[in-house]
Design an enzyme around this catalytic site. Structure first.
Site, PDB file in Angstrom:
ATOM      1  N   LYS A  62     -27.006 -16.027 -48.115  1.00  0.00           N
ATOM      2  CA  LYS A  62     -27.080 -16.873 -47.059  1.00  0.00           C
ATOM      3  C   LYS A  62     -28.324 -18.081 -47.224  1.00  0.00           C
ATOM      4  O   LYS A  62     -29.329 -17.627 -47.597  1.00  0.00           O
ATOM      5  CB  LYS A  62     -27.168 -16.104 -45.788  1.00  0.00           C
ATOM      6  N   GLU A  67     -15.720  -6.799 -44.765  1.00  0.00           N
ATOM      7  CA  GLU A  67     -16.817  -6.141 -44.165  1.00  0.00           C
ATOM      8  C   GLU A  67     -16.605  -6.507 -42.663  1.00  0.00           C
ATOM      9  O   GLU A  67     -15.691  -7.187 -42.144  1.00  0.00           O
ATOM     10  CB  GLU A  67     -18.206  -6.722 -44.488  1.00  0.00           C
ATOM     11  N   SER A 118     -32.970  -7.365 -48.190  1.00  0.00           N
ATOM     12  CA  SER A 118     -31.460  -6.976 -47.627  1.00  0.00           C
ATOM     13  C   SER A 118     -31.296  -5.806 -48.528  1.00  0.00           C
ATOM     14  O   SER A 118     -31.321  -5.764 -49.856  1.00  0.00           O
ATOM     15  CB  SER A 118     -30.580  -7.890 -47.520  1.00  0.00           C
ATOM     16  N   ASP A 148     -28.257  -5.086 -49.094  1.00  0.00           N
ATOM     17  CA  ASP A 148     -27.226  -5.662 -49.792  1.00  0.00           C
ATOM     18  C   ASP A 148     -27.616  -5.577 -51.325  1.00  0.00           C
ATOM     19  O   ASP A 148     -26.854  -5.452 -52.355  1.00  0.00           O
ATOM     20  CB  ASP A 148     -26.812  -6.927 -49.444  1.00  0.00           C
ATOM     21  N   VAL A 201     -22.569  -5.818 -45.980  1.00  0.00           N
ATOM     22  CA  VAL A 201     -22.154  -5.952 -47.110  1.00  0.00           C
ATOM     23  C   VAL A 201     -22.500  -4.666 -47.937  1.00  0.00           C
ATOM     24  O   VAL A 201     -21.804  -3.988 -48.713  1.00  0.00           O
ATOM     25  CB  VAL A 201     -22.684  -7.144 -47.862  1.00  0.00           C
TER      26      VAL A 201
HETATM   27  N1  PSU Z   1     -21.834 -13.144 -44.476  1.00  0.00           N
HETATM   28  C1  PSU Z   1     -21.623 -14.071 -43.283  1.00  0.00           C
HETATM   29  N2  PSU Z   1     -22.158 -13.422 -42.267  1.00  0.00           N
HETATM   30  C2  PSU Z   1     -22.555 -12.609 -42.085  1.00  0.00           C
HETATM   31  C3  PSU Z   1     -22.958 -11.713 -43.095  1.00  0.00           C
HETATM   32  C4  PSU Z   1     -22.484 -12.109 -44.349  1.00  0.00           C
HETATM   33  O1  PSU Z   1     -21.030 -15.025 -43.509  1.00  0.00           O
HETATM   34  O2  PSU Z   1     -22.791 -12.328 -40.802  1.00  0.00           O
HETATM   35  C5  PSU Z   1     -23.732 -10.338 -42.839  1.00  0.00           C
HETATM   36  C6  PSU Z   1     -23.416  -9.286 -43.989  1.00  0.00           C
HETATM   37  O3  PSU Z   1     -22.894  -7.985 -43.325  1.00  0.00           O
HETATM   38  C7  PSU Z   1     -24.524  -8.955 -44.632  1.00  0.00           C
HETATM   39  C8  PSU Z   1     -25.780  -9.154 -43.609  1.00  0.00           C
HETATM   40  O4  PSU Z   1     -24.641  -7.735 -45.292  1.00  0.00           O
HETATM   41  O5  PSU Z   1     -25.160 -10.194 -42.887  1.00  0.00           O
HETATM   42  C9  PSU Z   1     -27.059  -9.230 -44.059  1.00  0.00           C
HETATM   43  O6  PSU Z   1     -27.955  -8.731 -43.347  1.00  0.00           O
HETATM   44  P1  PSU Z   1     -29.471  -8.087 -43.575  1.00  0.00           P
HETATM   45  O7  PSU Z   1     -30.192  -9.587 -44.018  1.00  0.00           O
HETATM   46  O8  PSU Z   1     -29.968  -7.650 -42.225  1.00  0.00           O
HETATM   47  O9  PSU Z   1     -29.440  -7.268 -44.564  1.00  0.00           O
HETATM   48 MN    MN Z   2     -34.062  -6.916 -43.439  1.00  0.00          MN
END
Ligand code: PSU
Ligand code: MN
Length: 300
Positions: free
Chosen positions: A153, A21, A134, A136, A102
């Site tokens: 995370k 990604e 997310s 994801d 992701v």
């Molecule tokens: N994994 C990491 N660092 C990141 C991410 C994942 O080690 O920055 C990113 C991925 O692209 C994931 C996104 O899809 O953070 C999730 O963001 P959100 O919570 O806004 O969906």
């Molecule tokens: Mn969000």
């Protein structure tokens, strides 16, 4: 969709390919480590015998497999947006540059024919009162790929994220581990569905999912290497600080995850950054091995 020649040939001849990604490059890691890491992940995938396919949107075109100059643009251009699936059509219509999360990476890699994808930590159910989930997660529920990560995370509500995966039928593999890793930490206390100790074991389950007609992903969770794990007292402190800061500054939507990751890296003297890079590299290495096993199995 523009698929780089090297990636297209590999897909046509059933050679191993690993999708990577780009949000982690543009928004997840600071400069200059972002570019260095993007390049190193591609090299690790190659050293593991697979072809890397980093995915992004450049000038409104979906790109599968990038040149070094594209990685540089993603790492250093301030106009690069964070694109989840809902943003892809806007980015095409407006000709934007964008990094894929992701979710959006999967939504591009799967139709391109790529079966294995490596990332750091997936998104999930955020902490806090407003339901913030997310994209994801729903993408994992509907996209039959092998996704290699170190769990969700740590900034997220990990028990709620684990429940979401269970409810939505995403099978969680612990790769050489007995519980779901927690990104910067090896332990979460949360269960996996099955332990695998080799790429072939992962591929057997992936193939069985396909034979059963299931559409969900196989989430392969790999703990951060022991020497790079963030010590739990330090992690607890920087995590509490950054969550409180995000709340106070009313950080919302797509900005939440990048804000928390950057704040933790700053306040841990780089310990979380070192862990993030180490787990990304390790996951790329494992993903290349799994992609090799997938290619062998489908040739058999
Ligand atoms: N994994 C990491 N660092 C990141 C991410 C994942 O080690 O920055 C990113 C991925 O692209 C994931 C996104 O899809 O953070 C999730 O963001 P959100 O919570 O806004 O969906
Ligand atoms: Mn969000």
């Amino acid at each position: 969709m523009i698929i780089k020649d090297e990636v297209r040939v590999a897909l046509e001849t059933n050679q191993p390919v690993v999708a990577l990604e780009s949000t982690v490059i543009a928004h997840g890691l600071p400069r200059p480590q972002n570019l260095e890491t993007a390049q190193r992940l591609e090299n690790i995938v190659r050293a593991g015998g697979a072809v890397p396919a980093t995915i992004a949107m450049l000038s409104g075109k979906v790109r599968v497999g990038l040149e070094n100059s594209d990685l540089e643009l993603l790492a250093y251009n301030d106009e690069v947006r964070k694109l989840s699936v809902r943003d892809l059509a806007i980015a095409v219509a407006r000709g934007w540059h964008g990094a894929t999360t992701v979710a959006s990476t999967m939504s591009i890699a799967h139709p391109a024919g790529i079966k294995v994808f490596a990332t750091g930590g997936i998104g999930g159910v955020h902490r806090g009162t407003l339901p913030d989930v997310s994209a994801d997660l729903p993408e994992l529920a509907r996209t039959p790929m092998i996704v290699v990560c170190s769990g969700a995370k740590i900034v997220l509500d990990l028990p709620a994220t684990r429940e979401w995966l269970e409810t939505n039928s995403v099978t969680v593999v612990g790769y050489e581990c007995d519980e779901m890793p927690a990104f910067y930490s090896r332990a979460s206390g949360l269960p996996i569905d099955v332990r695998c100790d080799s790429p072939d074991e992962v591929v057997e389950i992936y193939q069985a999912q396909r034979e059963l007609g299931l559409s969900s992903a196989l989430l392969v969770t790999v703990p951060v290497p022991r020497e790079a794990e963030v010590e739990s007292a330090l992690l607890g402190k920087v995590l509490a600080d950054s969550l409180e800061r995000a709340e106070r500054e009313k950080i919302a939507g797509r900005d939440v995850t990048p804000f928390l990751l950057a704040r933790m890296a700053e306040h841990s003297e780089g310990a979380t950054l070192r862990a993030n890079i180490a787990l990304l590299e390790n996951n790329a290495r494992v993903a290349a091995q799994i992609a090799g096993a997938v290619a062998r199995a489908s040739r058999a």
